[in-house]
Motif scaffolding. Structure first.
Motif, PDB file in Angstrom:
ATOM      1  N   GLY A   1       0.842  -1.202   0.000  1.00 44.78           N
ATOM      2  CA  GLY A   1       0.000   0.000   0.000  1.00 44.78           C
ATOM      3  C   GLY A   1       0.876   1.250   0.000  1.00 44.78           C
ATOM      4  O   GLY A   1       2.096   1.177  -0.209  1.00 44.78           O
TER       5      GLY A   1
ATOM      6  N   ASN B   1      -0.759  -1.902  -6.844  1.00 41.88           N
ATOM      7  CA  ASN B   1      -1.456  -0.609  -6.871  1.00 41.88           C
ATOM      8  C   ASN B   1      -1.011   0.229  -8.059  1.00 41.88           C
ATOM      9  O   ASN B   1       0.029  -0.027  -8.650  1.00 41.88           O
ATOM     10  CB  ASN B   1      -1.168   0.144  -5.578  1.00 41.88           C
ATOM     11  CG  ASN B   1      -2.084  -0.305  -4.450  1.00 41.88           C
ATOM     12  OD1 ASN B   1      -3.296  -0.258  -4.589  1.00 41.88           O
ATOM     13  ND2 ASN B   1      -1.508  -0.767  -3.365  1.00 41.88           N
TER      14      ASN B   1
ATOM     15  N   HIS C   1      -8.718  -3.889 -10.193  1.00 36.83           N
ATOM     16  CA  HIS C   1      -9.552  -2.803  -9.652  1.00 36.83           C
ATOM     17  C   HIS C   1      -9.321  -1.527 -10.455  1.00 36.83           C
ATOM     18  O   HIS C   1      -8.252  -1.327 -11.021  1.00 36.83           O
ATOM     19  CB  HIS C   1      -9.271  -2.585  -8.159  1.00 36.83           C
ATOM     20  CG  HIS C   1      -7.889  -2.093  -7.833  1.00 36.83           C
ATOM     21  ND1 HIS C   1      -6.787  -2.926  -7.729  1.00 36.83           N
ATOM     22  CD2 HIS C   1      -7.414  -0.838  -7.599  1.00 36.83           C
ATOM     23  CE1 HIS C   1      -5.716  -2.206  -7.426  1.00 36.83           C
ATOM     24  NE2 HIS C   1      -6.063  -0.930  -7.350  1.00 36.83           N
TER      25      HIS C   1
ATOM     26  N   LYS D   1      -8.872   2.684  -4.994  1.00 33.16           N
ATOM     27  CA  LYS D   1      -8.124   2.559  -3.741  1.00 33.16           C
ATOM     28  C   LYS D   1      -7.229   3.777  -3.677  1.00 33.16           C
ATOM     29  O   LYS D   1      -6.976   4.410  -4.695  1.00 33.16           O
ATOM     30  CB  LYS D   1      -7.230   1.312  -3.766  1.00 33.16           C
ATOM     31  CG  LYS D   1      -7.975   0.022  -3.742  1.00 33.16           C
ATOM     32  CD  LYS D   1      -7.031  -1.142  -3.912  1.00 33.16           C
ATOM     33  CE  LYS D   1      -6.305  -1.438  -2.623  1.00 33.16           C
ATOM     34  NZ  LYS D   1      -5.711  -2.802  -2.651  1.00 33.16           N
TER      35      LYS D   1
ATOM     36  N   THR E   1     -14.209  -1.968  -4.814  1.00 34.21           N
ATOM     37  CA  THR E   1     -12.861  -2.466  -4.545  1.00 34.21           C
ATOM     38  C   THR E   1     -12.676  -2.711  -3.056  1.00 34.21           C
ATOM     39  O   THR E   1     -13.214  -1.973  -2.235  1.00 34.21           O
ATOM     40  CB  THR E   1     -11.840  -1.410  -5.032  1.00 34.21           C
ATOM     41  OG1 THR E   1     -12.083  -1.186  -6.406  1.00 34.21           O
ATOM     42  CG2 THR E   1     -10.414  -1.865  -4.842  1.00 34.21           C
ATOM     43  N   LYS E   2     -11.906  -3.736  -2.740  1.00 35.96           N
ATOM     44  CA  LYS E   2     -11.558  -4.012  -1.335  1.00 35.96           C
ATOM     45  C   LYS E   2     -10.487  -3.020  -0.899  1.00 35.96           C
ATOM     46  O   LYS E   2      -9.432  -2.935  -1.537  1.00 35.96           O
ATOM     47  CB  LYS E   2     -10.958  -5.420  -1.243  1.00 35.96           C
ATOM     48  CG  LYS E   2     -11.847  -6.439  -0.596  1.00 35.96           C
ATOM     49  CD  LYS E   2     -11.147  -7.770  -0.487  1.00 35.96           C
ATOM     50  CE  LYS E   2     -10.684  -7.988   0.946  1.00 35.96           C
ATOM     51  NZ  LYS E   2      -9.995  -9.268   1.134  1.00 35.96           N
ATOM     52  N   SER E   3     -10.751  -2.266   0.147  1.00 38.47           N
ATOM     53  CA  SER E   3      -9.728  -1.321   0.596  1.00 38.47           C
ATOM     54  C   SER E   3     -10.094  -0.799   1.983  1.00 38.47           C
ATOM     55  O   SER E   3     -11.208  -1.005   2.457  1.00 38.47           O
ATOM     56  CB  SER E   3      -9.629  -0.126  -0.353  1.00 38.47           C
ATOM     57  OG  SER E   3     -10.731   0.744  -0.126  1.00 38.47           O
ATOM     58  N   TRP E   4      -9.148  -0.056   2.572  1.00 31.96           N
ATOM     59  CA  TRP E   4      -9.466   0.515   3.888  1.00 31.96           C
ATOM     60  C   TRP E   4     -10.528   1.606   3.769  1.00 31.96           C
ATOM     61  O   TRP E   4     -11.225   1.899   4.733  1.00 31.96           O
ATOM     62  CB  TRP E   4      -8.208   1.004   4.610  1.00 31.96           C
ATOM     63  CG  TRP E   4      -7.436   2.142   3.982  1.00 31.96           C
ATOM     64  CD1 TRP E   4      -6.339   2.050   3.187  1.00 31.96           C
ATOM     65  CD2 TRP E   4      -7.685   3.544   4.148  1.00 31.96           C
ATOM     66  NE1 TRP E   4      -5.891   3.308   2.839  1.00 31.96           N
ATOM     67  CE2 TRP E   4      -6.693   4.242   3.421  1.00 31.96           C
ATOM     68  CE3 TRP E   4      -8.646   4.288   4.842  1.00 31.96           C
ATOM     69  CZ2 TRP E   4      -6.641   5.643   3.367  1.00 31.96           C
ATOM     70  CZ3 TRP E   4      -8.594   5.681   4.781  1.00 31.96           C
ATOM     71  CH2 TRP E   4      -7.608   6.340   4.054  1.00 31.96           C
TER      72      TRP E   4
ATOM     73  N   ASN F   1     -10.619  -4.174   4.458  1.00 36.00           N
ATOM     74  CA  ASN F   1      -9.287  -4.744   4.757  1.00 36.00           C
ATOM     75  C   ASN F   1      -9.276  -5.421   6.125  1.00 36.00           C
ATOM     76  O   ASN F   1      -8.335  -6.128   6.450  1.00 36.00           O
ATOM     77  CB  ASN F   1      -8.193  -3.660   4.710  1.00 36.00           C
ATOM     78  CG  ASN F   1      -8.408  -2.577   5.748  1.00 36.00           C
ATOM     79  OD1 ASN F   1      -9.529  -2.210   6.049  1.00 36.00           O
ATOM     80  ND2 ASN F   1      -7.336  -2.053   6.301  1.00 36.00           N
TER      81      ASN F   1
END
Ligand code: NA7
Length: 545
Positions: A201, A226, A338, A343, A501-504, A509
């Motif tokens: 990240g 990324n 993604h 992200k 999208t999977k993300s914080w 996450n």
């Protein structure tokens, strides 16, 4: 785990019983927001005090001491804007300033406004319980401090609660290991060592090129690549320094006008309304600019239209391919799962070139996950990597994590963890019903951090001033206003590619965390307008008595 250092040494002291501190307001955290909040409340004449877990001021810029940590916002757009004197007295040495300078800046600010005597360092909140009878918050810390305050203001920021992946065997590792945001205060010597970094990240992307030069061998465990984009940092020469100092009003005016209070804003044209050759020339132009221009300066529909996004994403992928010598490694580094900007875009200096070094190995763990940490290193499904040091660049339980990890209880003994089990709900991001006199000034607005932190701290100051003037002692979000706001905030993210999208950003996450876009996505101008309107209407939507 051998030595994940959750706390610096100076915090590990456990003194005996401490006297009760009686306060008007207790602020949690001496980061960017907390420091200014303290200054604001002291201006109101309040007996306010910060309780800070760390041994110094700075928040994010105190904890994240890993090599390469720096602003991704222009230093002067991140600076506090409330004091002309502070703006003129402080010289930024780089356009995107590094952690040591940022920490120094926040110390300079705290000293200038004589804030440190009002900060309790090494005081990590353990519990905060609202007592209805006294209309006060009773607070304890891990280190044994006790306080009672009429108002409790959380200024814990958005990226404070570290996220450690649940990988079996972590405690058995015989070497050293750290999470990037619990980096040792003393210099870590990587010379000749076999180092592993878990995560790719924004943090890892800043760290990797810095330590790749120093380590004996570096293994990077990447689960998701990324769209890392060049930061294009530079030092600030004296002439430019003068110009910056003379143009703060324009810099802040620019930030006020943009969606996320950065110096850049999305281009109002639609991607495919612009002919291909012109479009590509535009991509090249924004790519050549420093900072977030290549994200926030792009066509606005890249955040909502998948085809538009894909057009730009492919441009970025080719930029990555061009920098990595081994085409197999390059393809592993190219994100395909993604959309661009769904992200957080990491900004980098020399990140991709690190993979051209002979001592750097990229391990793609997307199909073959890390199974365990062993005594010797990291074990994936098909190999064991022997290491001397493991660095967890595995991110944060963002935005809500720091509060839900505390024993924070409102009016009926309900904890904030219980209240938010099905997703965070707030009114204006600032309060949550059932927790009277608790202000949540963490910064949950999609915004260049300091720009919105100042808005929030001033809003809280004005609200407390208003209450004092009118004789109110208690304020709480009206559940109906909270419900309407939460619905409104959730509706804003419909159609946004963030949500795919999977993300914080989405809380995904962290295992078990409710999936929802955690920021207010209406833009900083809308946030400012709405909070100002609510205040002008006598704090509409809040119950005051
Ligand atoms: P991020 O952006 O949440 O990145 C965490 C990284 O750690 C990311 O690449 C994760 O992969 C990776 N990760 C987490 N758990 C694992 C396991 N079990 N195995 C392999 N990889 C894992 O945190 P950062 O600290 O980099 O950045 C946070 C913010 O700080 C940043 O956006 C800036 O605003 C400043 P994944 O992507 O989940 O596949």
């Amino acid at each position: 785990m051998a030595s994940v250092r959750e706390k610096p040494i100076e915090q590990q002291v456990q003194p005996a019983t401490r006297p009760l501190q009686e306060l008007d307001a207790l602020i949690i955290g001496a980061g960017v927001t907390g420091l200014y909040q303290l200054h604001c409340l002291r201006q109101l004449g309040m007996n306010a005090r910060i309780f800070e877990a760390g041994g110094g001021v700075g928040g994010t810029w105190y904890w994240n001491r890993y090599p390469g940590a720096r602003f991704d916002s222009e230093s002067y757009s991140y600076a506090y804007g409330f004091s002309e004197e502070l703006l003129q007295e402080w010289d930024w040495t780089e356009h995107f300033s590094g952690q040591p300078e940022n920490e120094k800046y926040l110390n300079f600010m705290a000293d200038k406004f004589a804030l440190k005597p009002h900060i309790q360092f090494n005081a990590r909140i353990k519990s905060a319980h609202y007592d209805k009878a006294s209309n006060r918050w009773n607070v304890t810390t891990e280190e044994g401090h006790r306080a009672s305050a009429q108002f409790l203001i959380s200024a814990v920021g958005i990226l404070s609660a570290t996220h450690m992946p649940d990988i079996p065997g972590a405690a058995s590792f015989k070497g050293e290991s750290f999470h990037t945001s619990r980096w040792p205060h003393e210099k870590v010597d990587f010379t000749g060592k076999r180092v592993g970094v878990i995560g790719t990240g924004a943090t890892a992307v800043q760290l990797i090129p810095m330590i790749a030069k120093e380590v004996g061998h570096l293994t990077v465990f990447q689960r998701t690549p990324n769209y890392c984009s060049p930061l294009r940092n530079a030092t600030i020469d004296p002439e430019t320094q003068k110009k910056i100092k003379a143009s703060y009003p324009e810099i802040f005016a620019k930030c006020r006008a943009t969606f996320a209070s950065f110096m850049q804003d999305f281009d109002p044209r639609k991607t495919f309304d612009v002919p291909e050759a012109e479009r590509h020339a535009f991509y090249e132009e924004i790519w050549s600019q420093p900072g977030f221009t290549k994200w926030f300066g792009c066509f606005h529909d890249i955040m909502t239209d998948e085809a538009a996004n894909e057009d730009y994403a492919e441009f970025v992928r080719n930029k990555i391919r061009a920098r990595v010598k081994d085409p197999v490694v390059a393809e592993k580094l190219v994100p395909k799962d993604h959309p661009f900007g769904s992200k957080r875009i990491p900004l980098e200096t020399g990140y991709y070139e690190a993979y051209n070094q002979d001592n750097v190995l990229l391990v793609d763990v997307s199909g073959c996950p890390i199974e365990s940490i062993t005594e010797k290193g990291v074990k994936t499904g098909d190999a064991e990597y022997e290491l001397d040091v493991i660095i967890y660049a595995t991110g944060f339980d963002a935005i809500t994590g720091e509060l839900t990890r505390m024993d924070l209880r409102g009016e009926n003994g309900v904890s904030i963890k219980e209240k938010w089990a099905d997703g965070a709900s707030t009114y204006l991001t600032l309060q949550t019903a059932g927790f009277p006199n608790l202000f949540i000034a963490n910064g949950a607005v999609f915004c260049n951090f300091t720009r919105c932190a100042e808005v929030v701290a001033e809003w809280v100051r004005n609200c407390l001033g208003y209450m004092r003037e009118k004789g109110y002692t208690r304020i709480e979000a009206d559940p109906k206003a909270e419900e309407a706001w939460t619905e409104h905030a959730n509706s804003l993210t419909e159609g946004m590619l963030f949500t795919k999208t999977k993300s914080w950003f989405m809380g995904t996450n962290v295992a078990g965390k409710k999936k929802a876009f955690l920021f207010y996505a209406g833009g900083a101008p809308a946030f400012r307008d709405k909070t100002a309107e609510v205040a002008a209407k006598g704090y509409e939507g809040f119950i005051l008595n």
